[in-house]
Motif scaffolding. Structure first.
Motif, PDB file in Angstrom:
ATOM      1  N   ASP A 194     -69.144  78.401  12.492  1.00 26.31           N
ATOM      2  CA  ASP A 194     -70.166  78.134  14.021  1.00 26.31           C
ATOM      3  C   ASP A 194     -70.493  79.143  15.236  1.00 26.31           C
ATOM      4  OD1 ASP A 194     -71.840  76.249  15.011  1.00 26.31           O
ATOM      5  OD2 ASP A 194     -70.658  76.904  16.720  1.00 26.31           O
ATOM      6  N   ALA A 195     -69.629  79.535  15.138  1.00 27.07           N
ATOM      7  CA  ALA A 195     -69.115  80.747  16.517  1.00 27.07           C
ATOM      8  C   ALA A 195     -69.815  82.307  14.999  1.00 27.07           C
ATOM      9  CB  ALA A 195     -67.729  80.745  16.849  1.00 27.07           C
ATOM     10  N   LYS A 196     -70.211  82.351  14.459  1.00 27.29           N
ATOM     11  CA  LYS A 196     -70.472  83.518  13.620  1.00 27.29           C
ATOM     12  C   LYS A 196     -71.926  83.449  13.385  1.00 27.29           C
ATOM     13  CE  LYS A 196     -69.104  84.166   8.702  1.00 27.29           C
ATOM     14  NZ  LYS A 196     -69.459  83.730   7.842  1.00 27.29           N
ATOM     15  N   GLU A 197     -72.429  81.959  12.953  1.00 29.06           N
ATOM     16  CA  GLU A 197     -73.935  81.661  13.293  1.00 29.06           C
ATOM     17  C   GLU A 197     -74.366  82.561  15.371  1.00 29.06           C
ATOM     18  OE1 GLU A 197     -76.613  77.787  14.029  1.00 29.06           O
ATOM     19  OE2 GLU A 197     -75.524  77.588  12.113  1.00 29.06           O
ATOM     20  N   HIS A 198     -73.835  81.784  16.705  1.00 33.24           N
ATOM     21  CA  HIS A 198     -73.970  81.946  17.407  1.00 33.24           C
ATOM     22  C   HIS A 198     -74.293  83.431  17.289  1.00 33.24           C
ATOM     23  CE1 HIS A 198     -75.215  78.206  18.432  1.00 33.24           C
ATOM     24  NE2 HIS A 198     -74.379  77.399  17.948  1.00 33.24           N
ATOM     25  N   ALA A 199     -72.654  84.294  17.147  1.00 39.86           N
ATOM     26  CA  ALA A 199     -73.061  85.740  17.209  1.00 39.86           C
ATOM     27  C   ALA A 199     -73.822  86.156  16.705  1.00 39.86           C
ATOM     28  CB  ALA A 199     -71.619  86.362  16.774  1.00 39.86           C
ATOM     29  N   GLU A 200     -74.278  86.225  15.605  1.00 46.45           N
ATOM     30  CA  GLU A 200     -75.244  86.968  14.766  1.00 46.45           C
ATOM     31  C   GLU A 200     -76.954  86.657  15.176  1.00 46.45           C
ATOM     32  OE1 GLU A 200     -78.356  86.421  10.988  1.00 46.45           O
ATOM     33  OE2 GLU A 200     -76.518  84.937  11.353  1.00 46.45           O
ATOM     34  N   HIS A 201     -76.689  84.964  15.902  1.00 46.71           N
ATOM     35  CA  HIS A 201     -78.282  85.145  16.978  1.00 46.71           C
ATOM     36  C   HIS A 201     -77.855  86.143  18.081  1.00 46.71           C
ATOM     37  CE1 HIS A 201     -80.300  82.025  14.821  1.00 46.71           C
ATOM     38  NE2 HIS A 201     -79.552  80.855  14.724  1.00 46.71           N
ATOM     39  N   ILE A 202     -77.022  86.088  19.232  1.00 47.35           N
ATOM     40  CA  ILE A 202     -76.838  86.908  19.797  1.00 47.35           C
ATOM     41  C   ILE A 202     -77.032  88.835  19.744  1.00 47.35           C
ATOM     42  CG2 ILE A 202     -75.446  88.203  21.444  1.00 47.35           C
ATOM     43  CD1 ILE A 202     -73.468  85.462  21.165  1.00 47.35           C
ATOM     44  N   SER A 203     -76.236  88.806  18.075  1.00 53.41           N
ATOM     45  CA  SER A 203     -77.192  90.558  18.495  1.00 53.41           C
ATOM     46  C   SER A 203     -78.187  90.575  17.618  1.00 53.41           C
ATOM     47  CB  SER A 203     -76.352  90.760  16.231  1.00 53.41           C
ATOM     48  OG  SER A 203     -76.771  90.202  15.028  1.00 53.41           O
ATOM     49  N   LYS A 204     -79.431  89.000  17.424  1.00 47.34           N
ATOM     50  CA  LYS A 204     -80.771  89.562  17.233  1.00 47.34           C
ATOM     51  C   LYS A 204     -81.805  88.717  18.200  1.00 47.34           C
ATOM     52  CE  LYS A 204     -79.570  89.489  12.329  1.00 47.34           C
ATOM     53  NZ  LYS A 204     -79.659  88.544  11.293  1.00 47.34           N
ATOM     54  N   SER A 205     -80.997  88.882  19.326  1.00 45.72           N
ATOM     55  CA  SER A 205     -81.457  87.956  20.464  1.00 45.72           C
ATOM     56  C   SER A 205     -82.303  88.926  22.036  1.00 45.72           C
ATOM     57  CB  SER A 205     -81.178  86.937  20.420  1.00 45.72           C
ATOM     58  OG  SER A 205     -81.394  85.789  19.198  1.00 45.72           O
ATOM     59  N   PRO A 206     -83.135  88.430  22.587  1.00 48.75           N
ATOM     60  CA  PRO A 206     -83.276  88.759  24.081  1.00 48.75           C
ATOM     61  C   PRO A 206     -82.204  87.967  24.746  1.00 48.75           C
ATOM     62  CG  PRO A 206     -85.494  87.396  23.499  1.00 48.75           C
ATOM     63  CD  PRO A 206     -84.097  87.661  22.356  1.00 48.75           C
ATOM     64  N   ILE A 207     -82.099  88.627  25.921  1.00 48.79           N
ATOM     65  CA  ILE A 207     -80.786  88.335  26.655  1.00 48.79           C
ATOM     66  C   ILE A 207     -80.529  86.880  26.939  1.00 48.79           C
ATOM     67  CG2 ILE A 207     -81.943  88.545  28.799  1.00 48.79           C
ATOM     68  CD1 ILE A 207     -79.044  90.220  29.368  1.00 48.79           C
ATOM     69  N   ALA A 208     -82.016  86.685  27.428  1.00 49.04           N
ATOM     70  CA  ALA A 208     -82.250  85.185  27.787  1.00 49.04           C
ATOM     71  C   ALA A 208     -81.851  84.330  26.261  1.00 49.04           C
ATOM     72  CB  ALA A 208     -83.647  84.135  28.050  1.00 49.04           C
ATOM     73  N   HIS A 209     -81.916  84.322  25.724  1.00 48.60           N
ATOM     74  CA  HIS A 209     -81.120  83.585  24.105  1.00 48.60           C
ATOM     75  C   HIS A 209     -79.839  83.338  23.988  1.00 48.60           C
ATOM     76  CE1 HIS A 209     -84.927  81.883  23.183  1.00 48.60           C
ATOM     77  NE2 HIS A 209     -85.473  82.950  23.454  1.00 48.60           N
ATOM     78  N   GLN A 210     -79.400  85.206  24.264  1.00 47.61           N
ATOM     79  CA  GLN A 210     -78.270  85.575  24.190  1.00 47.61           C
ATOM     80  C   GLN A 210     -77.165  84.982  24.485  1.00 47.61           C
ATOM     81  OE1 GLN A 210     -78.172  89.860  25.758  1.00 47.61           O
ATOM     82  NE2 GLN A 210     -78.393  90.751  22.880  1.00 47.61           N
ATOM     83  N   ARG A 211     -77.741  84.699  26.032  1.00 47.99           N
ATOM     84  CA  ARG A 211     -76.653  82.931  27.201  1.00 47.99           C
ATOM     85  C   ARG A 211     -76.834  81.952  26.576  1.00 47.99           C
ATOM     86  NH1 ARG A 211     -79.577  86.974  32.057  1.00 47.99           N
ATOM     87  NH2 ARG A 211     -76.610  88.094  32.281  1.00 47.99           N
ATOM     88  N   GLU A 212     -77.955  82.246  26.243  1.00 50.65           N
ATOM     89  CA  GLU A 212     -77.929  80.459  25.444  1.00 50.65           C
ATOM     90  C   GLU A 212     -76.937  80.112  23.694  1.00 50.65           C
ATOM     91  OE1 GLU A 212     -81.809  79.216  24.119  1.00 50.65           O
ATOM     92  OE2 GLU A 212     -82.628  79.457  25.855  1.00 50.65           O
ATOM     93  N   HIS A 213     -76.512  81.053  23.670  1.00 49.15           N
ATOM     94  CA  HIS A 213     -75.904  81.239  22.185  1.00 49.15           C
ATOM     95  C   HIS A 213     -74.902  81.817  22.814  1.00 49.15           C
ATOM     96  CE1 HIS A 213     -78.791  80.431  19.088  1.00 49.15           C
ATOM     97  NE2 HIS A 213     -79.637  81.595  19.208  1.00 49.15           N
ATOM     98  N   PHE A 214     -74.382  82.302  24.026  1.00 52.15           N
ATOM     99  CA  PHE A 214     -72.866  82.521  24.357  1.00 52.15           C
ATOM    100  C   PHE A 214     -72.339  81.233  24.996  1.00 52.15           C
ATOM    101  CE2 PHE A 214     -70.067  84.118  27.709  1.00 52.15           C
ATOM    102  CZ  PHE A 214     -69.551  84.571  26.673  1.00 52.15           C
ATOM    103  N   LYS A 215     -73.264  80.752  25.628  1.00 55.42           N
ATOM    104  CA  LYS A 215     -72.534  78.836  25.922  1.00 55.42           C
ATOM    105  C   LYS A 215     -71.941  77.837  24.602  1.00 55.42           C
ATOM    106  CE  LYS A 215     -73.960  74.292  28.065  1.00 55.42           C
ATOM    107  NZ  LYS A 215     -74.582  73.281  28.698  1.00 55.42           N
ATOM    108  N   VAL A 216     -72.604  77.564  23.701  1.00 54.43           N
ATOM    109  CA  VAL A 216     -71.570  77.924  22.514  1.00 54.43           C
ATOM    110  C   VAL A 216     -70.474  77.758  22.159  1.00 54.43           C
ATOM    111  CG1 VAL A 216     -72.359  76.119  20.536  1.00 54.43           C
ATOM    112  CG2 VAL A 216     -73.862  76.837  21.667  1.00 54.43           C
ATOM    113  N   LEU A 217     -71.371  79.370  21.948  1.00 57.70           N
ATOM    114  CA  LEU A 217     -69.881  80.312  21.462  1.00 57.70           C
ATOM    115  C   LEU A 217     -68.407  80.342  22.122  1.00 57.70           C
ATOM    116  CD1 LEU A 217     -69.010  82.812  19.741  1.00 57.70           C
ATOM    117  CD2 LEU A 217     -69.865  84.670  21.440  1.00 57.70           C
ATOM    118  N   SER A 218     -68.838  79.783  23.367  1.00 57.85           N
ATOM    119  CA  SER A 218     -67.849  79.884  24.315  1.00 57.85           C
ATOM    120  C   SER A 218     -66.705  78.924  24.192  1.00 57.85           C
ATOM    121  CB  SER A 218     -67.671  80.302  25.980  1.00 57.85           C
ATOM    122  OG  SER A 218     -68.647  81.501  25.901  1.00 57.85           O
ATOM    123  N   LYS A 219     -67.570  77.645  23.802  1.00 63.83           N
ATOM    124  CA  LYS A 219     -66.798  76.377  23.411  1.00 63.83           C
ATOM    125  C   LYS A 219     -66.095  76.616  21.890  1.00 63.83           C
ATOM    126  CE  LYS A 219     -67.567  71.583  22.217  1.00 63.83           C
ATOM    127  NZ  LYS A 219     -66.256  72.068  21.671  1.00 63.83           N
TER     128      LYS A 219
END
Length: 202
Positions: A121-146
C-alpha cells in the motif's frame, strides 16, 4: 601579550552570552505569537527539519532498511512542509524503492504478512506522490503516513518519534516527525504550526 589575550577572552565570552540571550528572547517572542496555531503547538523543540537529524537515524540494532525508509519519509514530509512539489516527487520515487527493499525475514509469519500488506500500500502512495501535483501529494501522504506508523509499530525505530495530528486536514490527519515541534506537511506555509503531538513513540 597576556593582557591582550585576557581582553580577547573576555570579549568572546561577552559575545557568546549576548548571542545566547538574544536567541532565548527571540524564541520566547516566537512562542507567544500566532493565536490559534500556537495554542495547538505545545512544544519547545529546536525547530530543525527531520532531514537535519538523518545522521542519528541509523543504528546497528535496527533494520537498516527500515531506517532508510524513515529517512526518505521524513525528507518527503519536510518537502511538503516547505511546499516543494518537485522535491516531493523525487523523494516519493526514492521512497518507493526503499520500501521495495525492506527485508522482512527476521519477523514472525504474522508480522511478515502484515508488513507485506503495509509495504504494498505504501509503495502505491509513494508512486502517486512521485507523479502528482502537491495537493494530491498531500492526499497520498495522509495514507502513506498511516502505513509508516503501522510499519513502525512492528519494526520499531532507533530514535524517539512523535506522532503528530492536524484536526483540520480531511477531518483529521496524522504524520510522524523526529521533532516535537509541529511543522504541518498538509498545509505547509498556509498553516505551518497547525497541529499537536498526539503521542511519543520509543
Amino acid at each position: 601579550m597576556k593582557k591582550v589575550k585576557l581582553v580577547t577572552t573576555i570579549m568572546v565570552m561577552a559575545f557568546i552570552s549576548l548571542t545566547a540571550m538574544s536567541c532565548k528572547n527571540a524564541k520566547k517572542e516566537h512562542n507567544n505569537d500566532e493565536g490559534h496555531n500556537t495554542e495547538m503547538n505545545h512544544d519547545n523543540s529546536d525547530g530543525h527539519h527531520d532531514s537535519d537529524k538523518k545522521e542519528m537515524a541509523m543504528n546497528s540494532n535496527q533494520d537498516g532498511n527500515t531506517e532508510i525508509i524513515l529517512k526518505d519519509y521524513f525528507n518527503l514530509k519536510d518537502a511538503l512542509v516547505v511546499d516543494d512539489e518537485a522535491k516531493a516527487k523525487k523523494i516519493g520515487a526514492s521512497l518507493e524503492k526503499s520500501l521495495e527493499n525492506l527485508d522482512v525475514s527476521k519477523y514472525t509469519d504474522a508480522q511478515k504478512l502484515e508488513l507485506k500488506d503495509i509495504i504494498l500500500d505504501a509503495k502505491e502512495h509513494a508512486e502517486h506522490i512521485s507523479k502528482s501535483p502537491i495537493a494530491h501529494q498531500r492526499e497520498h501522504f495522509k495514507v502513506l503516513s498511516k502505513d509508516i506508523i503501522d510499519m513502525v509499530a512492528i519494526t520499531g525505530a532507533s530514535n524517539k518519534l512523535y506522532e503528530q495530528y492536524c484536526p483540520m486536514y480531511e477531518k483529521g490527519s496524522a504524520w510522524l516527525s523526529m521533532n516535537k515541534e509541529v511543522r504541518n506537511p498538509y498545509y505547509g506555509s498556509k498553516m505551518l504550526k497547525c497541529g499537536k503531538v498526539q503521542r511519543e513513540i520509543n
